[in-house]
Design an enzyme around this catalytic site. Sequence first.
Site, mmCIF file in Angstrom:
data_model
loop_
_atom_site.group_PDB
_atom_site.id
_atom_site.type_symbol
_atom_site.label_atom_id
_atom_site.label_comp_id
_atom_site.label_asym_id
_atom_site.label_seq_id
_atom_site.Cartn_x
_atom_site.Cartn_y
_atom_site.Cartn_z
ATOM 1 N N HIS A 56 43.240 43.200 47.551
ATOM 2 C CA HIS A 56 42.739 42.399 48.679
ATOM 3 C C HIS A 56 43.807 41.390 49.082
ATOM 4 O O HIS A 56 44.878 41.349 48.467
ATOM 5 C CB HIS A 56 41.409 41.726 48.326
ATOM 6 C CG HIS A 56 41.462 40.757 47.193
ATOM 7 N ND1 HIS A 56 41.731 41.138 45.883
ATOM 8 C CD2 HIS A 56 41.297 39.400 47.147
ATOM 9 C CE1 HIS A 56 41.707 40.071 45.099
ATOM 10 N NE2 HIS A 56 41.463 38.999 45.835
ATOM 11 N N HIS A 58 44.177 38.049 49.040
ATOM 12 C CA HIS A 58 44.457 36.738 48.452
ATOM 13 C C HIS A 58 45.880 36.681 47.880
ATOM 14 O O HIS A 58 46.349 37.633 47.258
ATOM 15 C CB HIS A 58 43.424 36.383 47.382
ATOM 16 C CG HIS A 58 42.080 36.094 47.964
ATOM 17 N ND1 HIS A 58 40.923 36.139 47.230
ATOM 18 C CD2 HIS A 58 41.708 35.742 49.234
ATOM 19 C CE1 HIS A 58 39.892 35.836 48.012
ATOM 20 N NE2 HIS A 58 40.338 35.595 49.235
ATOM 21 N N ASP A 60 47.269 35.345 45.388
ATOM 22 C CA ASP A 60 47.560 35.590 43.967
ATOM 23 C C ASP A 60 47.573 37.090 43.632
ATOM 24 O O ASP A 60 47.813 37.458 42.477
ATOM 25 C CB ASP A 60 46.583 34.826 43.052
ATOM 26 C CG ASP A 60 45.142 35.213 43.248
ATOM 27 O OD1 ASP A 60 44.681 35.259 44.401
ATOM 28 O OD2 ASP A 60 44.448 35.471 42.247
ATOM 29 N N HIS A 61 47.331 37.941 44.648
ATOM 30 C CA HIS A 61 47.400 39.392 44.447
ATOM 31 C C HIS A 61 48.497 40.031 45.295
ATOM 32 O O HIS A 61 48.676 41.253 45.252
ATOM 33 C CB HIS A 61 46.052 40.037 44.763
ATOM 34 C CG HIS A 61 44.961 39.543 43.856
ATOM 35 N ND1 HIS A 61 44.422 40.297 42.846
ATOM 36 C CD2 HIS A 61 44.346 38.333 43.792
ATOM 37 C CE1 HIS A 61 43.509 39.576 42.194
ATOM 38 N NE2 HIS A 61 43.451 38.382 42.754
ATOM 39 N N HIS A 115 33.803 40.254 47.330
ATOM 40 C CA HIS A 115 34.703 39.118 47.039
ATOM 41 C C HIS A 115 35.429 38.729 48.328
ATOM 42 O O HIS A 115 35.592 37.548 48.637
ATOM 43 C CB HIS A 115 35.679 39.512 45.943
ATOM 44 C CG HIS A 115 36.766 38.511 45.701
ATOM 45 N ND1 HIS A 115 36.526 37.250 45.209
ATOM 46 C CD2 HIS A 115 38.114 38.578 45.916
ATOM 47 C CE1 HIS A 115 37.678 36.583 45.115
ATOM 48 N NE2 HIS A 115 38.645 37.369 45.542
ATOM 49 N N ASP A 135 39.259 41.605 42.167
ATOM 50 C CA ASP A 135 38.363 40.462 41.959
ATOM 51 C C ASP A 135 36.911 40.818 42.248
ATOM 52 O O ASP A 135 36.114 39.966 42.656
ATOM 53 C CB ASP A 135 38.793 39.282 42.851
ATOM 54 C CG ASP A 135 40.083 38.641 42.360
ATOM 55 O OD1 ASP A 135 40.642 39.093 41.345
ATOM 56 O OD2 ASP A 135 40.535 37.682 43.018
ATOM 57 N N HIS A 175 41.758 39.450 36.841
ATOM 58 C CA HIS A 175 41.903 38.183 36.106
ATOM 59 C C HIS A 175 41.275 38.303 34.728
ATOM 60 O O HIS A 175 40.388 39.137 34.517
ATOM 61 C CB HIS A 175 41.189 37.028 36.838
ATOM 62 C CG HIS A 175 41.763 36.681 38.174
ATOM 63 N ND1 HIS A 175 42.649 35.647 38.361
ATOM 64 C CD2 HIS A 175 41.566 37.232 39.390
ATOM 65 C CE1 HIS A 175 42.971 35.562 39.647
ATOM 66 N NE2 HIS A 175 42.328 36.516 40.301
HETATM 67 ZN ZN ZN Z 1 42.368 36.719 42.319
HETATM 68 ZN ZN ZN Z 2 40.701 37.092 45.217
#
Ligand code: ZN
Ligand code: ZN
Length: 263
Positions: A56, A58, A60-61, A115, A135, A175
């Site tokens: 996705h 975000h 952090d990905h 998410h 996520d 995560h």
């Molecule tokens: Zn994440």
């Molecule tokens: Zn996320």
Amino acid sequence: MLVERIWAANDLRNFHYLIACSQTGEALVVDPLDARLCLDAARKHGFTITQILNTHEHLDHTAGNADVVAATGAKVLAHAGAASKIGGVDHGLERGDVIKVGRTVELETLDTPGHTRSHVCLLAHGDAPALFCGDTLFNAGAGNCHGGGDPGLLYETFVNQLARLPDSTRVYPGHEYMARNLAFTLDREPGNNEAEHALAEARARHSGEARITTLGEEKRINAFLRLASPQVISRLREKFPEIGEKPDARTVFIKLRELRNRW
Ligand SMILES: [Zn+2]
Ligand SMILES: [Zn+2]
């Protein structure tokens, strides 16, 4: 299929994954945040990264995409609906698309909103099925819906897609939240012995070496997959009396998610 999990050792507790063909060494990297860690791991194992998959949009990905592309020329794959937000995506994915890695790996694209609106999970079939779930599903937990998601959609993804996969499916989330999530399950269902066991085990391990669970186990230790548990329901009614004596599974899921947001 070879799977290497790479612990980011950051505050957000991200996992990256390399999924590689055992014959050719070609590899797909899932959700690169720290490009250096991904490139080093590939080199160490003799893999050639040819593709990047973002579950996705975000950051952090996706933050490592550019550096992995610069180093390897890999193609970037992501949900068609997230591609414009991510940028630099070569191939927008839709439900049912099959991603090939080398000669031996085939990954099915699942369209799994909740998410975020545009989130994919990857499913490897075969004797040892595996789910790379970003996520959406965590060990003993579920993704939040703060960053553009919707708990009703997340419920539908859980019930209509993830819960229907084989119990033997190994779960590879984005995560590491195992201990915290198990504590939530036990707060909701104090009599859950298996969750209690798993919590003691999780606390004894280094985070980067968290155990890999199966979907069958998740159904026993993950509150978000235990929507019909009498204890889960009765304890939820203490917090939300308005849900009545026989709330439907969707209501139980949404209220659990609401509770977990401030827990
Ligand atoms: Zn994440
Ligand atoms: Zn996320």
